[in-house]
Design a protein around this motif. Structure first.
Motif, PDB file in Angstrom:
ATOM      1  N   TYR A 153      32.866  45.544  50.167  1.00  0.00           N
ATOM      2  CA  TYR A 153      33.727  45.828  49.018  1.00  0.00           C
ATOM      3  C   TYR A 153      34.758  44.725  48.902  1.00  0.00           C
ATOM      4  O   TYR A 153      35.080  44.058  49.890  1.00  0.00           O
ATOM      5  N   GLY A 154      35.325  44.579  47.703  1.00  0.00           N
ATOM      6  CA  GLY A 154      36.438  43.663  47.495  1.00  0.00           C
ATOM      7  C   GLY A 154      37.303  44.143  46.356  1.00  0.00           C
ATOM      8  O   GLY A 154      36.819  44.826  45.445  1.00  0.00           O
ATOM      9  N   SER A 155      38.596  43.779  46.412  1.00  0.00           N
ATOM     10  CA  SER A 155      39.505  44.098  45.311  1.00  0.00           C
ATOM     11  C   SER A 155      40.734  43.205  45.394  1.00  0.00           C
ATOM     12  O   SER A 155      41.020  42.613  46.429  1.00  0.00           O
ATOM     13  N   CYS A 156      41.445  43.112  44.276  1.00  0.00           N
ATOM     14  CA  CYS A 156      42.739  42.439  44.191  1.00  0.00           C
ATOM     15  C   CYS A 156      43.695  43.431  43.556  1.00  0.00           C
ATOM     16  O   CYS A 156      43.395  43.986  42.498  1.00  0.00           O
ATOM     17  N   SER A 157      44.837  43.657  44.197  1.00  0.00           N
ATOM     18  CA  SER A 157      45.757  44.684  43.690  1.00  0.00           C
ATOM     19  C   SER A 157      46.585  44.208  42.498  1.00  0.00           C
ATOM     20  O   SER A 157      47.057  45.024  41.716  1.00  0.00           O
ATOM     21  N   VAL A 158      46.768  42.889  42.336  1.00  0.00           N
ATOM     22  CA  VAL A 158      47.535  42.353  41.207  1.00  0.00           C
ATOM     23  C   VAL A 158      46.693  41.290  40.517  1.00  0.00           C
ATOM     24  O   VAL A 158      46.356  40.272  41.123  1.00  0.00           O
ATOM     25  N   VAL A 159      46.350  41.543  39.241  1.00  0.00           N
ATOM     26  CA  VAL A 159      45.578  40.580  38.452  1.00  0.00           C
ATOM     27  C   VAL A 159      46.371  40.299  37.179  1.00  0.00           C
ATOM     28  O   VAL A 159      46.407  41.123  36.272  1.00  0.00           O
ATOM     29  N   PRO A 160      47.041  39.126  37.105  1.00  0.00           N
ATOM     30  CA  PRO A 160      47.844  38.809  35.921  1.00  0.00           C
ATOM     31  C   PRO A 160      46.988  38.741  34.662  1.00  0.00           C
ATOM     32  O   PRO A 160      45.786  38.420  34.733  1.00  0.00           O
ATOM     33  N   PRO A 161      47.571  39.025  33.500  1.00  0.00           N
ATOM     34  CA  PRO A 161      46.820  38.937  32.243  1.00  0.00           C
ATOM     35  C   PRO A 161      46.190  37.548  32.090  1.00  0.00           C
ATOM     36  O   PRO A 161      46.821  36.535  32.376  1.00  0.00           O
ATOM     37  N   GLY A 162      44.942  37.521  31.691  1.00  0.00           N
ATOM     38  CA  GLY A 162      44.241  36.260  31.479  1.00  0.00           C
ATOM     39  C   GLY A 162      43.591  35.683  32.726  1.00  0.00           C
ATOM     40  O   GLY A 162      42.949  34.642  32.658  1.00  0.00           O
ATOM     41  N   ASP A 163      43.761  36.321  33.877  1.00  0.00           N
ATOM     42  CA  ASP A 163      43.163  35.814  35.097  1.00  0.00           C
ATOM     43  C   ASP A 163      42.027  36.718  35.541  1.00  0.00           C
ATOM     44  O   ASP A 163      41.896  37.842  35.064  1.00  0.00           O
ATOM     45  N   MET A 164      41.187  36.220  36.453  1.00  0.00           N
ATOM     46  CA  MET A 164      40.028  36.973  36.919  1.00  0.00           C
ATOM     47  C   MET A 164      39.755  36.649  38.388  1.00  0.00           C
ATOM     48  O   MET A 164      40.257  35.666  38.913  1.00  0.00           O
ATOM     49  N   TRP A 165      38.924  37.473  39.001  1.00  0.00           N
ATOM     50  CA  TRP A 165      38.487  37.268  40.379  1.00  0.00           C
ATOM     51  C   TRP A 165      37.072  37.823  40.517  1.00  0.00           C
ATOM     52  O   TRP A 165      36.599  38.558  39.657  1.00  0.00           O
ATOM     53  N   ARG A 166      36.386  37.437  41.605  1.00  0.00           N
ATOM     54  CA  ARG A 166      35.059  37.989  41.889  1.00  0.00           C
ATOM     55  C   ARG A 166      34.839  38.038  43.401  1.00  0.00           C
ATOM     56  O   ARG A 166      35.454  37.293  44.162  1.00  0.00           O
ATOM     57  N   LEU A 167      33.963  38.923  43.816  1.00  0.00           N
ATOM     58  CA  LEU A 167      33.582  39.067  45.214  1.00  0.00           C
ATOM     59  C   LEU A 167      32.361  38.200  45.472  1.00  0.00           C
ATOM     60  O   LEU A 167      31.432  38.165  44.664  1.00  0.00           O
ATOM     61  N   GLY A 168      32.364  37.495  46.593  1.00  0.00           N
ATOM     62  CA  GLY A 168      31.210  36.716  47.003  1.00  0.00           C
ATOM     63  C   GLY A 168      30.774  37.134  48.393  1.00  0.00           C
ATOM     64  O   GLY A 168      31.612  37.542  49.207  1.00  0.00           O
ATOM     65  N   ILE A 169      29.468  37.066  48.659  1.00  0.00           N
ATOM     66  CA  ILE A 169      28.966  37.377  50.002  1.00  0.00           C
ATOM     67  C   ILE A 169      27.903  36.353  50.400  1.00  0.00           C
ATOM     68  O   ILE A 169      27.286  35.711  49.554  1.00  0.00           O
ATOM     69  N   ARG A 170      27.710  36.240  51.709  1.00  0.00           N
ATOM     70  CA  ARG A 170      26.593  35.477  52.270  1.00  0.00           C
ATOM     71  C   ARG A 170      25.891  36.379  53.260  1.00  0.00           C
ATOM     72  O   ARG A 170      26.525  37.082  54.054  1.00  0.00           O
TER      73      ARG A 170
ATOM     74  N   TRP B 134      32.758  38.614  37.066  1.00  0.00           N
ATOM     75  CA  TRP B 134      34.201  38.353  37.073  1.00  0.00           C
ATOM     76  C   TRP B 134      34.947  39.625  36.690  1.00  0.00           C
ATOM     77  O   TRP B 134      34.554  40.317  35.742  1.00  0.00           O
ATOM     78  N   LYS B 135      36.012  39.929  37.417  1.00  0.00           N
ATOM     79  CA  LYS B 135      36.820  41.133  37.191  1.00  0.00           C
ATOM     80  C   LYS B 135      38.180  40.747  36.629  1.00  0.00           C
ATOM     81  O   LYS B 135      38.806  39.809  37.109  1.00  0.00           O
TER      82      LYS B 135
END
Length: 98
Positions: A43-60, A71-72
């Motif tokens: 699992y992955g998460s970010c607790s603060v995501v500013p407007p206009g920004d994004m994140w994603r989880l990656g695995i190997r 993209w979240k």
């Protein structure tokens, strides 16, 4: 008056020469974490995501396979798993968009 006009022109010229006027820095997601719930699942998460920004989880995975989530734009958690038979999770991380 002439001095002020010269200073403004010199400052603007210097800024353009160096690469433009500085834009405000965009904040990146913060409070990000990843965790494993089994040898193949993360699992992955970010607790603060500013407007206009994004994140994603990656695995190997142990079979050399890489995978990324969509993209979240929110703090909603996401998950990924190693799908190939016998493959286990070797690492998980968060990629910020900027």
């Amino acid at each position: 008056m002439r001095k002020r006009g010269f200073l403004v022109g010199a400052t603007l010229g210097s800024a353009l020469l160096v690469g433009g006027l500085a834009a405000p820095a965009q904040a990146a997601p913060s409070g990000c974490s990843t965790w494993r719930t089994s040898p193949t699942f993360a699992y992955g998460s970010c607790s603060v995501v500013p407007p206009g920004d994004m994140w994603r989880l990656g695995i190997r995975c142990s079979d050399g396979d890489y995978d990324w989530s969509a993209w979240k734009k929110t703090s909603q958690r996401t998950s990924l798993r190693c799908n190939n038979s016998g493959a286990v999770l070797t690492s998980a991380w968060i990629d910020p968009a900027n």
